[in-house]
Write an enzyme that holds these catalytic residues in place. Structure first.
Site, mmCIF file in Angstrom:
data_model
loop_
_atom_site.group_PDB
_atom_site.id
_atom_site.type_symbol
_atom_site.label_atom_id
_atom_site.label_comp_id
_atom_site.label_asym_id
_atom_site.label_seq_id
_atom_site.Cartn_x
_atom_site.Cartn_y
_atom_site.Cartn_z
ATOM 1 N N GLU A 52 0.822 -1.212 0.000
ATOM 2 C CA GLU A 52 0.000 0.000 0.000
ATOM 3 C C GLU A 52 0.857 1.264 0.000
ATOM 4 O OE1 GLU A 52 -2.181 -2.977 2.780
ATOM 5 O OE2 GLU A 52 -0.166 -2.655 1.971
ATOM 6 N N SER A 168 18.494 -42.495 -9.994
ATOM 7 C CA SER A 168 17.374 -41.569 -10.183
ATOM 8 C C SER A 168 17.754 -40.305 -10.960
ATOM 9 C CB SER A 168 16.813 -41.159 -8.814
ATOM 10 O OG SER A 168 17.806 -40.492 -8.051
#
Length: 364
Positions: A52, A168
């Protein structure tokens, strides 16, 4: 006035602060006068002016009599910065449109009441679900005092995370791996178990071009089995690293070695000889860790799932078949006996990332 159009812009602005505002929320603000935007801002970093204030400075004298759109209710208390409600009132904003109410008990509707008491019209709930989803980690942290956990896993088409030998690297392609680094950069912490450390010797850092903060690295290692020459230990003096260990299940000599290398050791209670993850999350919450990326193997993933700690699931699925009864999946344990007992997820998005699919889901 098209409230959703301007709130969408405020949400876009808020995203610019992702990974930089924790433990504060993401907030964007837009100031509109005569149907056009005259000021914009977003919260850039904890301890600096809120969205703001940036928007008011951007609008300058044009803020008087204008409408402010803000993704989260303006604060009305003194924290690291002064209350935004005071600045909104002082600059003559006539109307404030709010996306979501701030769940923080210090605000929680009080900011709206403060503005209304000053004669400012307040509209709430514009794109509220989008605003809440954007701040899902902050909301979880405020409500429960522990981090929002996202489980990330790279899987094959048949749901495997590695071959039977533990290979992996790499199941997914380069684009998916780059996106994972972006996820790391926007989370406060990354967590794995000792199994992943022993199998992969990961670094668990953000490796992207440009400057990025490094998230806290958390390793679940009940008996301090982590090798002294592992990448995590060797880099602990440069990147904050915590090992969550079980009380009385490790040697004091090993602890002293690790601490000398810069590793922080947390003694935690054990549940069935494993670190109590609920207690760990509560302790991380006290350290202002609002979001955590879980990149573990089946043991840690299952423990987190059974404890009800996983909030979000992100699967990167590759066009690859691994097969093998001994090839691990994302989760282990005993599993469900009946489909009716299984956790059914709510899939919110599926997108193509290179040759892979990124599937995002939440528990129902």
């Amino acid at each position: 006035m098209n409230h959703e159009q301007f709130m969408s812009r405020a949400l876009e602005l808020a995203e610019k602060g992702r990974g930089k505002t924790s433990p504060n929320p993401l907030v964007g603000a837009v100031i509109v006068r005569s149907g056009g935007i005259v000021g914009e801002g977003y919260h850039q970093k904890a301890g600096t002016p809120h969205a703001e204030i940036h928007a008011l400075r951007d609008a300058s004298e044009k803020a008087k009599g204008a409408i402010m759109y803000v993704t989260l209710e303006p604060c009305c208390h003194y924290g690291r910065t002064p209350p935004c409600t005071e600045a909104i009132i002082e600059n003559g904003i006539k109307e404030v449109v709010v996306g979501a109410v701030d769940p923080n008990p210090l605000v929680a509707g009080k900011g709206i009441k403060t503005l209304e008491k000053a004669g400012i019209r307040v509209i709430t709930g514009v794109l509220a679900k989008d605003a809440q989803r954007q701040n899902e980690a902050f909301i979880k942290y405020i409500r429960f005092g522990r981090p929002f956990i996202t489980l990330k896993a790279a899987i094959s088409q048949d749901g495997k995370i590695a071959t039977k030998t533990g290979d992996s690297k790499w199941i997914t392609g380069e684009e998916a791996r780059r996106l994972v680094h972006q996820m790391r950069a926007t989370n406060d912490a990354i967590m794995v178990g000792i199994g992943t450390v022993l199998a992969d010797d990961p670094l668990l850092t953000v490796r992207l071009q440009g400057q990025h903060r490094q998230p806290l690295r958390v390793i679940i290692d009940s008996s301090l089995r982590i090798p002294i020459d592992s990448q995590l230990v060797k880099t602990a003096s440069q990147v904050a690293t915590i090992i969550a260990a079980a009380e009385g299940r490790y040697s004091k000599e090993k602890r002293a070695e690790l601490e000398a290398m810069g590793v922080e050791i947390w003694d935690l209670p054990a549940v069935q000889k494993r670190v109590d993850l609920v207690t760990l999350m509560q302790k991380l919450g006290k350290r202002e860790i609002t979001s955590l990326l879980l990149e573990g193997g089946p043991t840690v993933n299952t423990s987190a799932l059974e404890a009800g700690l996983i909030d979000k699931f992100v699967f990167f699925q590759a066009p690859l078949i691994i097969g093998g009864r001994d090839s691990p999946g994302v989760f282990g344990g005993e599993g469900c006996e009946r489909l009716s007992d299984c956790l059914r997820l709510n899939c919110t998005s599926v997108q193509k990332v290179g040759d892979d699919l990124m599937i995002t889901a939440y528990g129902k």
